[in-house]
Design a protein around this motif. Structure first.
Motif, PDB file in Angstrom:
ATOM      1  N   THR A 146     -34.520 102.819  -4.560  1.00 16.84           N
ATOM      2  CA  THR A 146     -35.394 104.809  -4.049  1.00 16.84           C
ATOM      3  C   THR A 146     -33.869 104.214  -3.031  1.00 16.84           C
ATOM      4  O   THR A 146     -33.405 106.008  -2.609  1.00 16.84           O
ATOM      5  CB  THR A 146     -36.231 104.227  -3.509  1.00 16.84           C
ATOM      6  N   ALA A 147     -33.482 103.361  -2.172  1.00 19.49           N
ATOM      7  CA  ALA A 147     -32.156 103.625  -1.340  1.00 19.49           C
ATOM      8  C   ALA A 147     -30.811 104.050  -1.557  1.00 19.49           C
ATOM      9  O   ALA A 147     -30.260 104.136  -1.085  1.00 19.49           O
ATOM     10  CB  ALA A 147     -32.520 102.641  -0.254  1.00 19.49           C
ATOM     11  N   CYS A 148     -30.426 103.751  -2.679  1.00 15.39           N
ATOM     12  CA  CYS A 148     -29.230 102.765  -3.922  1.00 15.39           C
ATOM     13  C   CYS A 148     -29.235 104.627  -4.540  1.00 15.39           C
ATOM     14  O   CYS A 148     -29.658 105.160  -5.214  1.00 15.39           O
ATOM     15  CB  CYS A 148     -29.532 102.080  -4.922  1.00 15.39           C
ATOM     16  N   PRO A 149     -27.510 104.977  -4.038  1.00 14.91           N
ATOM     17  CA  PRO A 149     -27.452 106.903  -4.214  1.00 14.91           C
ATOM     18  C   PRO A 149     -27.106 106.295  -5.468  1.00 14.91           C
ATOM     19  O   PRO A 149     -26.858 107.799  -5.973  1.00 14.91           O
ATOM     20  CB  PRO A 149     -26.725 106.984  -3.423  1.00 14.91           C
ATOM     21  N   TYR A 150     -26.506 104.996  -6.314  1.00 14.12           N
ATOM     22  CA  TYR A 150     -26.043 105.769  -7.619  1.00 14.12           C
ATOM     23  C   TYR A 150     -27.132 104.843  -9.117  1.00 14.12           C
ATOM     24  O   TYR A 150     -26.707 104.763  -9.697  1.00 14.12           O
ATOM     25  CB  TYR A 150     -25.074 104.047  -7.208  1.00 14.12           C
ATOM     26  N   ASN A 151     -28.723 104.339  -8.623  1.00 16.92           N
ATOM     27  CA  ASN A 151     -29.243 103.691  -9.728  1.00 16.92           C
ATOM     28  C   ASN A 151     -28.770 102.819 -10.490  1.00 16.92           C
ATOM     29  O   ASN A 151     -28.831 102.391 -11.201  1.00 16.92           O
ATOM     30  CB  ASN A 151     -29.319 105.124 -10.399  1.00 16.92           C
ATOM     31  N   MET A 181     -22.106 110.069   0.806  1.00 16.04           N
ATOM     32  CA  MET A 181     -23.014 108.952   0.913  1.00 16.04           C
ATOM     33  C   MET A 181     -23.146 107.784   1.973  1.00 16.04           C
ATOM     34  O   MET A 181     -23.607 107.430   2.816  1.00 16.04           O
ATOM     35  CB  MET A 181     -23.128 107.758  -0.090  1.00 16.04           C
TER      36      MET A 181
END
Ligand code: SF4
Ligand code: SF4
Lengths: 184, 387
Positions: free
Chosen positions: A103-108, A174
């Motif tokens: 959930t924290a990674c902005p790049y999935n 980000m």
């Protein structure tokens, strides 16, 4: 020996969306079958222009090996870490599967790998670069979109490319300071 | 601890326990499914929406626990005599909701046992989930000590553990808000709103559950509610009007900045919540059942009867369950890579819980009610006044 700062420079204008990188990565890193299981991907950008004058770009991506690392920050058991050469790693045995990093990674860039029982993602093929080889996706790319190397070495190909060409990173807002650079 | 003798055997009681057992069986089937087939095959969570209904139910449980603790400490810790009558029951249910909440979360974790080990030998102090474990752990100890002290009549210990529990509840629970609020990648959650909102909504949750305990406790025993409890219900009604009013204020101020100027990702999420796939949940459950109808009931002197306050509590509790669900799911609905998701409309990703997930949620709710009903039979929960 001084530390390295590994990075990847991508020239998306050369990408033909063949997805050889995704296949090579899956084979190299024993990524389980399944649509949701992948370490790298190729994103199809929106079409530009109007028929018959059309253009489209394909943007490959994977874990950006961020310098300001949200996934590492949130991991409760330090399963996610960063090694001395800037590679963001996951120590399987410590991963509790809370999926906070996902959930924290902005790049999935992460997925849960049921076979190894831990969250998995691109490692820049750490096992290969230790023996002097390139990551599998870099080696396989037919149009040489991807260049991999050490930014601490001013004469490396990645350093030279970044010095010569303007470039961008994904979601700079980000503040993650990614180490995948895209030539403009 | 004396066995209560006041409970008459009523036919409804058998039915109640029977229904709870059925619900628990549904949960047990779900758990067995997970153990046999693995999370991947029986849960509908995905790479894009890794947190599903089990996490939102966990949040529902721990919000309930915090609220119950805060409301029932008003008597034993803060000296509001009127509230002393729910000290024992409030703290007991706070403990049970916390424990069932942990259980529900453990079902979402892939390695709950690993967690116990590595959270201790390899702690990451920058992780809000690590703090969540530590703070809720401490909070649980406080609740156990508090409940034991109330039962044994150890008033000094009850006071100090209650005080510690009160602050632990606030710290742990606002930190739970921070688990979401510290994720820069998720625009809908990011910011200081979440920790504050979690505390405020816990109060509404706790007040709602408290009136349910008081009402059904008398109903189940088939006894007339004594005036002191009736008086308590009226007070709780007024208090709930305040809490729900504040909650409404928070909902309004969650929506306006989400729409104003169409901020990227926040706007799409807010629209998904109020006009998109979550709209029915929002308008019907969250706003209608959860806030507006109960608010009208408890704000109006004529409907603020014992029965009215109970109904308001029941509706709020149902509404709050959906509030948690919507909050957790909405925050993940906007794709981090919209172009990459096949079948995603307008970059939104959809999630609907699987049968297994729903089964586990029903099981957990029934387990909590079952444990509480059992405790009512085993412990003498009357009283709780400072002696
Ligand atoms: S891209 Fe995602 S997984 Fe990779 S280092 Fe950055 S935040 Fe972590
Ligand atoms: S899923 Fe694993 S790697 Fe990710 S935050 Fe949780 S413990 Fe860390």
């Amino acid at each position: 020996m001084s530390n390295k700062r590994y990075a990847m420079v991508l020239d998306t204008r050369k990408c033909i969306d063949c997805k050889a990188c995704t296949v090579a990565c899956k084979a190299e890193n024993h990524v389980p079958l399944g649509r949701e299981n992948y370490r790298n991907w190729v994103m199809e950008e929106a079409l530009r222009g109007r028929y018959p004058n059309l253009g489209q770009e394909f943007t490959p991506g994977q874990c950006m090996h961020c310098a300001n690392t949200p996934c590492k920050r949130v991991c409760p058991t330090k399963a996610t870490g960063v090694n001395a050469d800037g590679i963001v790693t996951v120590e399987n045995k410590k991963c509790i599967g809370c999926k906070y990093c996902m959930t924290a990674c902005p790049y999935n860039a992460r997925y849960y790998n049921e076979e190894i029982g831990a969250v998995d993602k691109c490692t820049f093929c750490e096992h290969r670069i230790l023996t002097g080889r390139e990551p599998a996706c870099v080696e396989t790319c037919p149009t040489r979109v991807r260049v991999f190397g050490d930014l601490n070495d001013p004469n490396s190909e990645v350093s030279l490319l970044l010095a010569k060409h303007p470039h961008r990173v994904m979601k700079p807002e980000m503040g993650t300071k990614p180490y995948l650079f895209y030539l403009i | 601890m004396s066995f209560a003798t006041v409970i008459p055997k009523r036919p409804g009681e058998m039915l109640w326990f029977g229904l709870l057992c059925l619900g628990m069986m549904a949960g047990a089937v779900g758990v067995v499914q997970v153990l046999i087939h693995g999370h991947d095959h029986v849960y509908n969570v995905s790479r894009e929406i890794p947190w599903g209904i089990l996490i939102s139910t966990y949040v529902f449980f721990v919000v309930s626990s915090t609220g119950l603790c805060l409301v029932s400490s008003l008597g034993d810790v803060w000296g509001f005599e009127k509230f002393a009558i729910i000290g024992r029951r409030g703290h007991l249910l706070a403990l049970l909701t916390l424990v069932t909440g942990f259980g529900t979360m453990a079902m979402e974790l892939n390695h709950p046992i690993r967690m116990g080990l590595y959270a201790i030998i390899s702690p990451n102090f920058t992780s809000a989930i690590w703090w969540m474990g530590a703070l809720y752990g401490f909070y649980m100890v406080c609740l156990i000590v508090e409940f034991t002290s109330l039962m044994r009549g150890w008033t000094r210990l009850a006071f100090w553990s209650g005080l510690a529990g009160f602050f632990a509840a606030i710290t742990a629970h606002s930190n739970l808000g921070a688990v979401f609020g510290l994720l820069e990648a998720r625009h809908f959650w990011y910011g200081s709103y979440m920790p504050i909102y979690f505390i405020v909504s816990a109060l509404a949750s706790g007040a709602a559950l408290t009136v349910l305990i008081v009402y059904f406790n008398h109903k189940a025993r088939g006894i007339e509610m004594p005036p002191v409890y009736q008086e308590f219900m009226y007070t709780m009604g007024k208090l709930q009007a305040l809490f729900l009013g504040i909650l409404l204020f928070f909902v309004v101020w969650k929506i306006i900045p989400g729409l104003y100027g169409q901020p990227p990702e926040k706007y799409e999420t807010t629209m998904a919540w109020i006009t998109g796939p979550l709209a029915f949940n929002f308008w019907f459950f969250e706003l209608g059942l959860g806030i507006l109808i109960p608010l009208i009931i408890v704000a109006n002197r004529r409907t603020r009867t014992v029965f009215g306050v109970m109904i308001a509590g029941l509706l709020s509790t149902i509404g709050i369950f959906f509030m948690r669900y919507d909050l957790v799911i909405a925050g993940q609905m906007v794709s981090m890579r919209p172009e990459a998701v096949e079948g995603a409309s307008h970059g939104l990703i959809h999630y609907f819980p699987s049968f297994t997930e729903i089964g586990i949620v029903i099981g957990a709710l029934c387990l909590c009610l079952f444990l509480y009903s059992l405790a009512e039979r085993v412990f003498d929960l009357e009283g709780g006044h400072r002696h």
